[in-house]
Design an enzyme around this catalytic site. Structure first.
Site, PDB file in Angstrom:
ATOM      1  N   ASN A 184       1.265  -6.799   4.693  1.00 15.83           N
ATOM      2  CA  ASN A 184       0.836  -7.829   5.779  1.00 15.83           C
ATOM      3  C   ASN A 184      -0.794  -7.747   5.591  1.00 15.83           C
ATOM      4  OD1 ASN A 184       2.741  -9.022   7.736  1.00 15.83           O
ATOM      5  ND2 ASN A 184       3.567  -7.170   7.227  1.00 15.83           N
ATOM      6  N   THR A 185      -1.414  -6.740   5.406  1.00 11.31           N
ATOM      7  CA  THR A 185      -2.853  -6.380   5.358  1.00 11.31           C
ATOM      8  C   THR A 185      -3.277  -7.087   4.032  1.00 11.31           C
ATOM      9  OG1 THR A 185      -2.731  -4.564   6.756  1.00 11.31           O
ATOM     10  CG2 THR A 185      -4.533  -4.664   5.479  1.00 11.31           C
ATOM     11  N   TYR A 216      -3.906   0.607   3.801  1.00  9.43           N
ATOM     12  CA  TYR A 216      -4.890  -0.512   3.565  1.00  9.43           C
ATOM     13  C   TYR A 216      -5.599  -0.963   4.920  1.00  9.43           C
ATOM     14  CZ  TYR A 216      -3.744  -1.151  -1.440  1.00  9.43           C
ATOM     15  OH  TYR A 216      -3.539  -1.170  -3.003  1.00  9.43           O
ATOM     16  N   GLY A 217      -4.812  -1.015   6.001  1.00  9.43           N
ATOM     17  CA  GLY A 217      -5.370  -1.302   7.085  1.00  9.43           C
ATOM     18  C   GLY A 217      -6.499  -0.901   7.677  1.00  9.43           C
ATOM     19  N   CYS A 262       5.127  -6.257  10.079  1.00 10.33           N
ATOM     20  CA  CYS A 262       4.950  -5.061   9.230  1.00 10.33           C
ATOM     21  C   CYS A 262       5.922  -4.831   8.566  1.00 10.33           C
ATOM     22  CB  CYS A 262       4.531  -3.861  10.059  1.00 10.33           C
ATOM     23  SG  CYS A 262       4.273  -2.269   9.104  1.00 10.33           S
ATOM     24  N   THR A 263       5.925  -4.649   7.251  1.00  9.77           N
ATOM     25  CA  THR A 263       7.222  -4.360   6.515  1.00  9.77           C
ATOM     26  C   THR A 263       8.011  -3.147   6.613  1.00  9.77           C
ATOM     27  OG1 THR A 263       5.808  -3.544   4.571  1.00  9.77           O
ATOM     28  CG2 THR A 263       6.436  -5.888   4.507  1.00  9.77           C
ATOM     29  N   SER A 299       0.807  -1.102   0.061  1.00 11.24           N
ATOM     30  CA  SER A 299       0.109  -0.017  -0.091  1.00 11.24           C
ATOM     31  C   SER A 299       0.729   1.020  -0.070  1.00 11.24           C
ATOM     32  CB  SER A 299      -1.040   0.096   1.278  1.00 11.24           C
ATOM     33  OG  SER A 299      -0.105  -0.046   2.359  1.00 11.24           O
TER      34      SER A 299
END
Length: 268
Positions: free
Chosen positions: A74-75, A42-43, A184-185, A11
């Site tokens: 991740n989301t 996106y979360g 989380c990246t 995102s």
């Protein structure tokens, strides 16, 4: 197909930590990265909207002729990966399973902590993936929403960031965790600070390096590793161009990213 590029999307620019890890592990591969910066985060979106956005992200990367895709978010992995894998023939992997497998690679891991955004923790995707692979685990998730803005503000080494981390991590430390997963990246950039805050007996699972290692194994199994030995290229596309995102891209990659292009989704 071996000579085609690898595609990545997120995102924002956080997924560039995965790109950086892949560049270090697979320097000969050409990489194409899409950051949907116009619609982040996106979360905070519904699962249906996340799936729609992820589908458009994949469509853009496929228009570039990529041979495999990494959902470096991740989301999006939590909510869209199964749909994407069933819809498209190209190999598509996410960031969650590699992290889970790396956490469980230590047979003595018993108490596993996870830090991530509220959306990722609330989806319980990490908790479920861990619990279905090994019984008897104690799993503790902590939403850490302040970390991404601190990282993007480049306050990584500031005392306020260390204090925020201590506040977030103390409940996990009190539970006696032996492993901490970075869900989380963005968070791989915090590894040096986390090593200061945590005791030496807590193992860190870095989402970027574990994803790169998993990708290499997948490409080897599918005979898709590039045969050329020259240094690979990197193309970055963002749906919203700004000086802020270009600066973040440089910091996440630890090197100049070159020209960053604007992507228009849904019109490819």
């Amino acid at each position: 197909m071996k000579e085609a590029a690898l595609g990545f999307f997120d995102s924002g620019v956080g997924g560039l930590t995965v790109v950086r890890a892949v560049q270090e592990l697979l320097p000969g591969e050409d990489l194409i990265y899409l950051g949907d910066t116009a619609r982040l985060p996106y979360g905070s979106k519904s699962p249906e909207t996340i799936r729609q956005f992820a589908d458009e992200d994949v469509g853009f990367l496929l228009s570039k002729g990529v041979k495999a895709i990494v959902v470096a978010c991740n989301t999006a992995t939590a909510h869209a990966l199964p749909m994407l894998q069933s819809k498209y023939k190209v190999p598509i992997m996410g960031v969650i399973v590699p992290g889970v497998e790396a956490a469980l690679a230590d047979p003595e891991a018993e108490r596993i902590g996870i830090i991530a955004t509220r959306g990722t923790i609330g989806s319980h995707v990490y908790q479920h993936a861990l619990a279905t692979r090994r019984t008897g685990l104690m799993i503790y998730g902590a939403a850490t929403p302040l970390l991404v803005p601190l990282i993007e503000e480049n306050w990584i080494s500031e005392e306020v960031t260390k204090e925020v981390l201590r506040k977030y991590l103390q409940p996990l430390i009190d539970k006696g965790i032996d492993t901490l997963m970075l869900g989380c990246t963005h968070y791989p950039l915090l590894v040096p600070v986390l090593q200061e805050v945590l005791s030496d007996d807590v193992r860190l699972v870095n989402s970027a390096t574990t994803c790169a290692e998993h990708l290499k194994r997948m490409l080897e199994e599918m005979d898709l590793l590039i045969s050329a030995k020259s240094e690979g290229s990197l193309e970055i596309y963002l749906t919203d161009l700004s000086e802020q995102f270009e600066e973040l891209a440089k910091r996440f990659l630890s090197q100049p990213p070159g020209r960053i292009r604007r992507a228009v989704l849904g019109a490819v």
